[in-house]
Design a protein around this motif. Structure first.
Motif, mmCIF file in Angstrom:
data_model
loop_
_atom_site.group_PDB
_atom_site.id
_atom_site.type_symbol
_atom_site.label_atom_id
_atom_site.label_comp_id
_atom_site.label_asym_id
_atom_site.label_seq_id
_atom_site.Cartn_x
_atom_site.Cartn_y
_atom_site.Cartn_z
ATOM 1 N N ILE A 56 0.879 -1.167 0.000
ATOM 2 C CA ILE A 56 0.000 0.000 0.000
ATOM 3 C C ILE A 56 0.920 1.222 0.000
ATOM 4 O O ILE A 56 1.747 1.342 0.910
ATOM 5 C CB ILE A 56 -0.851 0.060 1.291
ATOM 6 N N PRO A 57 0.805 2.119 -1.009
ATOM 7 C CA PRO A 57 1.715 3.258 -1.039
ATOM 8 C C PRO A 57 1.696 4.025 0.278
ATOM 9 O O PRO A 57 0.635 4.337 0.810
ATOM 10 C CB PRO A 57 1.178 4.120 -2.184
ATOM 11 N N GLN A 58 2.880 4.238 0.836
ATOM 12 C CA GLN A 58 2.982 4.966 2.098
ATOM 13 C C GLN A 58 3.774 6.236 1.834
ATOM 14 O O GLN A 58 4.929 6.183 1.436
ATOM 15 C CB GLN A 58 3.695 4.100 3.144
ATOM 16 N N VAL A 59 3.120 7.378 2.035
ATOM 17 C CA VAL A 59 3.791 8.663 1.831
ATOM 18 C C VAL A 59 3.506 9.545 3.044
ATOM 19 O O VAL A 59 2.580 9.293 3.805
ATOM 20 C CB VAL A 59 3.298 9.380 0.545
ATOM 21 N N PHE A 60 4.325 10.559 3.232
ATOM 22 C CA PHE A 60 4.035 11.567 4.261
ATOM 23 C C PHE A 60 3.247 12.665 3.560
ATOM 24 O O PHE A 60 3.827 13.462 2.820
ATOM 25 C CB PHE A 60 5.330 12.148 4.832
ATOM 26 N N PRO A 61 1.912 12.735 3.767
ATOM 27 C CA PRO A 61 1.086 13.624 2.932
ATOM 28 C C PRO A 61 1.447 15.100 3.031
ATOM 29 O O PRO A 61 1.250 15.856 2.085
ATOM 30 C CB PRO A 61 -0.346 13.370 3.424
ATOM 31 N N THR A 114 6.590 17.774 0.857
ATOM 32 C CA THR A 114 6.647 17.880 -0.602
ATOM 33 C C THR A 114 7.345 16.636 -1.151
ATOM 34 O O THR A 114 7.997 15.890 -0.420
ATOM 35 C CB THR A 114 7.446 19.115 -1.050
ATOM 36 N N VAL A 115 7.181 16.460 -2.460
ATOM 37 C CA VAL A 115 7.814 15.333 -3.150
ATOM 38 C C VAL A 115 9.328 15.384 -2.918
ATOM 39 O O VAL A 115 9.953 14.378 -2.546
ATOM 40 C CB VAL A 115 7.484 15.417 -4.660
ATOM 41 N N LYS A 116 9.891 16.565 -3.093
ATOM 42 C CA LYS A 116 11.344 16.703 -2.968
ATOM 43 C C LYS A 116 11.828 16.363 -1.554
ATOM 44 O O LYS A 116 12.801 15.644 -1.365
ATOM 45 C CB LYS A 116 11.732 18.138 -3.308
ATOM 46 N N LYS A 117 11.089 16.870 -0.579
ATOM 47 C CA LYS A 117 11.452 16.624 0.819
ATOM 48 C C LYS A 117 11.376 15.122 1.136
ATOM 49 O O LYS A 117 12.248 14.581 1.811
ATOM 50 C CB LYS A 117 10.482 17.423 1.709
ATOM 51 N N SER A 118 10.327 14.477 0.634
ATOM 52 C CA SER A 118 10.164 13.037 0.904
ATOM 53 C C SER A 118 11.327 12.247 0.343
ATOM 54 O O SER A 118 11.806 11.299 0.977
ATOM 55 C CB SER A 118 8.888 12.506 0.256
ATOM 56 N N LYS A 163 3.325 6.009 -6.252
ATOM 57 C CA LYS A 163 4.191 4.846 -6.464
ATOM 58 C C LYS A 163 5.578 5.271 -6.920
ATOM 59 O O LYS A 163 6.589 4.746 -6.455
ATOM 60 C CB LYS A 163 3.552 3.917 -7.485
ATOM 61 N N LYS A 164 5.614 6.240 -7.843
ATOM 62 C CA LYS A 164 6.922 6.733 -8.307
ATOM 63 C C LYS A 164 7.678 7.371 -7.148
ATOM 64 O O LYS A 164 8.895 7.233 -7.041
ATOM 65 C CB LYS A 164 6.725 7.764 -9.404
ATOM 66 N N LEU A 165 6.950 8.061 -6.295
ATOM 67 C CA LEU A 165 7.567 8.702 -5.135
ATOM 68 C C LEU A 165 8.177 7.654 -4.194
ATOM 69 O O LEU A 165 9.309 7.801 -3.725
ATOM 70 C CB LEU A 165 6.524 9.534 -4.380
ATOM 71 N N MET A 166 7.398 6.606 -3.933
ATOM 72 C CA MET A 166 7.876 5.565 -3.025
ATOM 73 C C MET A 166 9.130 4.903 -3.612
ATOM 74 O O MET A 166 10.092 4.618 -2.890
ATOM 75 C CB MET A 166 6.747 4.543 -2.833
ATOM 76 N N ILE A 167 9.128 4.693 -4.927
ATOM 77 C CA ILE A 167 10.308 4.121 -5.585
ATOM 78 C C ILE A 167 11.467 5.125 -5.514
ATOM 79 O O ILE A 167 12.610 4.756 -5.221
ATOM 80 C CB ILE A 167 9.977 3.726 -7.046
ATOM 81 N N GLY A 168 11.157 6.418 -5.727
ATOM 82 C CA GLY A 168 12.191 7.460 -5.653
ATOM 83 C C GLY A 168 12.827 7.531 -4.278
ATOM 84 O O GLY A 168 14.056 7.628 -4.148
ATOM 85 N N ALA A 169 11.996 7.483 -3.231
ATOM 86 C CA ALA A 169 12.523 7.550 -1.858
ATOM 87 C C ALA A 169 13.421 6.343 -1.579
ATOM 88 O O ALA A 169 14.449 6.459 -0.911
ATOM 89 C CB ALA A 169 11.371 7.616 -0.860
ATOM 90 N N ALA A 170 13.038 5.195 -2.128
ATOM 91 C CA ALA A 170 13.881 4.000 -1.962
ATOM 92 C C ALA A 170 15.196 4.157 -2.743
ATOM 93 O O ALA A 170 16.269 3.842 -2.239
ATOM 94 C CB ALA A 170 13.127 2.752 -2.431
#
Ligand SMILES: Nc1ncnc2c1ncn2[C@@H]1O[C@H](COP(=O)(O)OP(=O)(O)OP(=O)(O)O)[C@@H](O)[C@H]1O
Ligand SMILES: [Mg+2]
Length: 239
Positions: free
Chosen positions: A83-88, A91-95, A139-146
């Motif tokens: 399940i995509p987990q993000v800090f809502p 920002t994308v960059k910060k995450s 999903k792209k964000l979660m992959i990016g953070a990884a």
């Protein structure tokens, strides 16, 4: 590169992972499939050190069994969640920067963060709050953070779940680029046959925590036991 040796995980009476041994080689896209509840996500949680277990897991020839999740991440193993987990509110960059700080080798690397944002194609959204991203964006964000942790192995838990055909194609392209251009070994849990057969180099099929087979995807998906227990009659009868 990553080796599991007689790994077993019990939750009380339930044996979620049952004496699994397998070997993921450097540079591979290694697929894991099996019915709901087969133990796939649990296996990821064992590799990342979230639970104790019996048996042994080695990464690059060294035992990682018993290390904390943080140490395992630092060794170069990153993952995404089913399940995509993000800090809502970030920002994308910060995450993605959080990933960079958490990860391997040397703390926050702003230039690398920029590179990752371009790589996952989130430049336009980089100053948006992550809560505003659509499913593909998350999903792209979660992959990016990884990726920002500079992993050697990236583990993806059903990255295509809930995606439409176009999103599936985009994500498959991204996963291929991560593997080929960044040289990162991929372990992917997936239900979509098309993804498994087109993307993976080797496919491990499990059911009730046990290995049914492990082979080239075109061989594994034609294994009679796999067709019977997992893919079902409809698949066997279609071409
Ligand atoms: N923390 C836990 N405590 C108790 N039982 C658990 C726990 N995590 C998973 N299980 C059980 O272990 C079994 C394997 O679950 P797991 O989530 O690994 O399956 P999965 O193969 O990822 O399934 P899905 O395809 O539905 O994601 C299931 O029966 C599940 O209910
Ligand atoms: Mg799962």
């Amino acid at each position: 590169m990553l080796k599991a040796i007689h790994v077993t995980k019990k939750f009380g009476e339930l044996v979620a992972v049952d004496d699994l041994s397998f070997h993921v080689r450097k540079g591979q896209i290694y697929g894991i499939a099996g019915p709901n509840g087969a133990g796939k996500s649990t296996l990821f949680n064992l590799i990342t050190g979230n639970y104790g277990y019996e048996g042994r897991i080695e990464f690059q020839g060294k035992k990682i069994t018993g290390l904390s999740p943080h140490r395992i991440a630092q060794a170069g193993i990153a993952r995404t969640f089913q399940i995509p987990q993000v800090f809502p509110s970030l920002t994308v960059k910060k995450s993605i920067s959080v990933g960079s700080r958490f990860g391997a080798r040397g703390g926050l690397d702003p230039a690398y963060v920029e590179e990752v944002i371009r790589f996952v194609e989130l430049e336009e959204e980089q100053n948006q709050k992550t809560g505003r991203l659509n499913l593909l964006g998350k999903k792209k964000l979660m992959i990016g953070a990884a990726l920002a942790t500079k992993p050697k192995v990236l583990m993806l838990d059903e990255p295509h779940a809930g995606s439409n055909a176009k999103e599936i194609k985009d994500l498959m392209d991204l996963i291929r680029r991560i593997n080929k251009k960044l040289g990162i070994t991929i372990i992917i849990i997936e239900h979509f046959m098309k993804v498994l057969t087109e993307l993976t180099d080797e496919l491990l099929i499990i059911e009730s925590g046990r290995m049914i087979c492990c082979d080239a995807p075109e061989v594994a998906t034609n294994n009679p036991q796999v067709i019977e227990s997992y893919l079902g009659k409809a698949y066997a009868e279609s071409d």
